[in-house]
Design a protein around this motif. Structure first.
Motif, PDB file in Angstrom:
ATOM      1  N   ALA A 311       0.820  -1.209   0.000  1.00  0.00           N
ATOM      2  CA  ALA A 311       0.000   0.000   0.000  1.00  0.00           C
ATOM      3  C   ALA A 311       0.854   1.258   0.000  1.00  0.00           C
ATOM      4  CB  ALA A 311      -0.936  -0.005   1.214  1.00  0.00           C
ATOM      5  N   MET A 312       1.985   1.214   0.677  1.00  0.00           N
ATOM      6  CA  MET A 312       2.827   2.406   0.800  1.00  0.00           C
ATOM      7  C   MET A 312       3.464   2.826  -0.525  1.00  0.00           C
ATOM      8  SD  MET A 312       4.638   2.373   4.561  1.00  0.00           S
ATOM      9  CE  MET A 312       5.112   0.655   4.640  1.00  0.00           C
ATOM     10  N   ARG A 313       3.445   1.950  -1.519  1.00  0.00           N
ATOM     11  CA  ARG A 313       4.048   2.331  -2.814  1.00  0.00           C
ATOM     12  C   ARG A 313       3.230   3.404  -3.528  1.00  0.00           C
ATOM     13  NH1 ARG A 313       1.785  -1.219  -7.128  1.00  0.00           N
ATOM     14  NH2 ARG A 313       0.183  -2.517  -6.134  1.00  0.00           N
ATOM     15  N   PHE A 314       1.989   3.624  -3.089  1.00  0.00           N
ATOM     16  CA  PHE A 314       1.179   4.674  -3.704  1.00  0.00           C
ATOM     17  C   PHE A 314       1.441   6.049  -3.092  1.00  0.00           C
ATOM     18  CE2 PHE A 314      -1.252   0.739  -4.327  1.00  0.00           C
ATOM     19  CZ  PHE A 314      -1.420   0.782  -5.710  1.00  0.00           C
ATOM     20  N   ILE A 315       2.139   6.091  -1.988  1.00  0.00           N
ATOM     21  CA  ILE A 315       2.431   7.357  -1.300  1.00  0.00           C
ATOM     22  C   ILE A 315       3.743   7.933  -1.839  1.00  0.00           C
ATOM     23  CG2 ILE A 315       2.786   8.448   0.939  1.00  0.00           C
ATOM     24  CD1 ILE A 315       0.004   7.235   0.574  1.00  0.00           C
ATOM     25  N   PRO A 316       3.812   9.229  -2.117  1.00  0.00           N
ATOM     26  CA  PRO A 316       5.060   9.832  -2.611  1.00  0.00           C
ATOM     27  C   PRO A 316       6.240   9.547  -1.686  1.00  0.00           C
ATOM     28  CG  PRO A 316       3.245  11.386  -2.813  1.00  0.00           C
ATOM     29  CD  PRO A 316       2.711  10.217  -2.043  1.00  0.00           C
ATOM     30  N   GLU A 317       7.394   9.251  -2.270  1.00  0.00           N
ATOM     31  CA  GLU A 317       8.585   8.965  -1.472  1.00  0.00           C
ATOM     32  C   GLU A 317       8.945  10.132  -0.566  1.00  0.00           C
ATOM     33  OE1 GLU A 317      11.903   7.694  -3.736  1.00  0.00           O
ATOM     34  OE2 GLU A 317      10.863   6.012  -4.698  1.00  0.00           O
ATOM     35  N   GLU A 318       8.696  11.367  -1.056  1.00  0.00           N
ATOM     36  CA  GLU A 318       9.055  12.548  -0.286  1.00  0.00           C
ATOM     37  C   GLU A 318       8.312  12.622   1.051  1.00  0.00           C
ATOM     38  OE1 GLU A 318       7.946  12.520  -3.354  1.00  0.00           O
ATOM     39  OE2 GLU A 318       9.680  13.077  -4.586  1.00  0.00           O
TER      40      GLU A 318
END
Length: 346
Positions: A311-318
């Motif tokens: 799920a966290m892959r959809f959140i911007p890395e920044e």
């Protein structure tokens, strides 16, 4: 909830157990027209609206000071559009009621993100249906979605569907409001644990609690995931408690305005701006039956590590979102036709 404390709410915070015991004992002397078991968002709303009738109503829960069920732990998202016309109407009316409660509903908007051509087609269809239902809905570009929620949305999606009227329900404020107003209109609030629904000659005639029998002509079970434990009848109860992963990120300074809720429908992932931290949840996993115990939070399940990682892959890395706390929230999966009895807050 601290800013809502008064004589009433303090009493049900365990600071006057003698009062609670006396209340329970007095209630057991007369038969209630309706006994509601469970003082979460559904039971409290029922008590509040039934208090406007001539019925004698009692509301029973083992804890009014701490909501132990799904109401006290759910992230609170209320999206008004559903592809079921009945559920859409229910959600619209629900938001209309929540906005009457001071601080009960935070209108932050909601975003649905499409990451593929199939997703685009679905969002276009949902947008048209939402407009026909009378909701404000708009298809926006990936860049516009990012500008609305820069910490939660990458700028590499197809399009997004924006619902400006969606938001988050403050379950504590709403239930406290319903408790106070229901009691002011004559509803008795009884803090006790219900152990059994009493029956005689095939008819329900009350509930047995840890403080004694409470006679009632009708009993409403509004306990969510614990319903099957009380309903020992020769009929199937279409509620199954299942596990669900949710996480809190690290604390950060709040923005001037909270970001909208964000959902990725194709991937069953959603995110929320809680103000001082972000939350992330996912339904992208096989159903996991989880027997509930004292609260709606269960033991962490190992397979959910991968679920949240995906799920966290959809959140911007920044954003640098990492789990500060992880929760296994029990949800009740309803197996049956759509019900107008409640609106589950995701």
């Amino acid at each position: 909830m601290h800013d809502l404390q008064n004589t009433f709410s303090l009493c049900f915070r365990g600071q006057n157990p003698q009062y609670l015991q006396q209340d329970t004992m007095e209630s057991s002397k007369t038969t209630a027209d309706i006994a509601i078991v469970g003082a979460g968002i559904v039971g409290s709303a029922l008590a509040y609206f039934l208090s406007q009738t001539d019925k004698k109503v009692v509301l029973i829960d083992r804890s009014f000071s701490e909501l132990k069920g799904s109401t006290g732990h759910a992230p609170g998202f209320v999206g008004q559009f559903n592809e079921s016309e009945v559920l859409t109407r229910l959600a619209i009316e629900t938001v209309g009621e929540y906005t009457k409660v001071p601080g009960g509903f935070d209108v932050v908007g909601g975003l649905e993100i499409a990451t593929s051509c199939e997703g685009v087609a679905r969002l276009r269809s949902r947008c048209e249906m939402a407009k026909r239902a009378g909701l404000s809905a708009e298809l926006i570009s990936s860049g516009q979605a990012t500008s609305l929620a820069p910490e939660l949305v990458n700028d590499d999606n197809q399009i997004a569907l924006y619902f400006p009227g969606d938001g988050a329900a403050n379950a504590i404020r709403i239930t406290t409001f319903y408790h106070e107003n229901a009691r002011a209109r004559g509803v008795e609030l009884i803090e006790a644990e219900v152990t059994e629904v009493q029956q005689a000659n095939g008819c329900v005639n009350g509930v047995m609690t840890t403080s004694g029998l409470i006679p009632a002509k009708k009993v409403i079970i509004a306990t969510g995931i614990w319903a099957t434990n009380l309903c020992k009848f020769d009929i199937p109860i279409p509620i199954v408690p299942v596990a669900h992963p949710y996480m809190y990120g690290e604390h950060h300074a709040p923005k001037l305005r909270k970001a909208p809720w964000v959902r990725w429908p194709q991937h069953h992932v959603y995110a929320r701006d809680h103000g001082t931290f972000f939350g992330l949840g996912s339904y992208d996993h096989a159903p996991v039956f989880n027997e509930p115990r004292d609260t709606a939070i269960g033991d962490w399940i190992g397979q959910f590590d991968e679920t949240l990682s995906q799920a966290m892959r959809f959140i911007p890395e920044e954003t640098q979102l990492v789990p500060r706390e992880r929760f296994n929230e029990h949800l009740h999966n309803y197996r049956g036709p759509p019900s107008r009895s409640c609106l589950r807050m995701k």
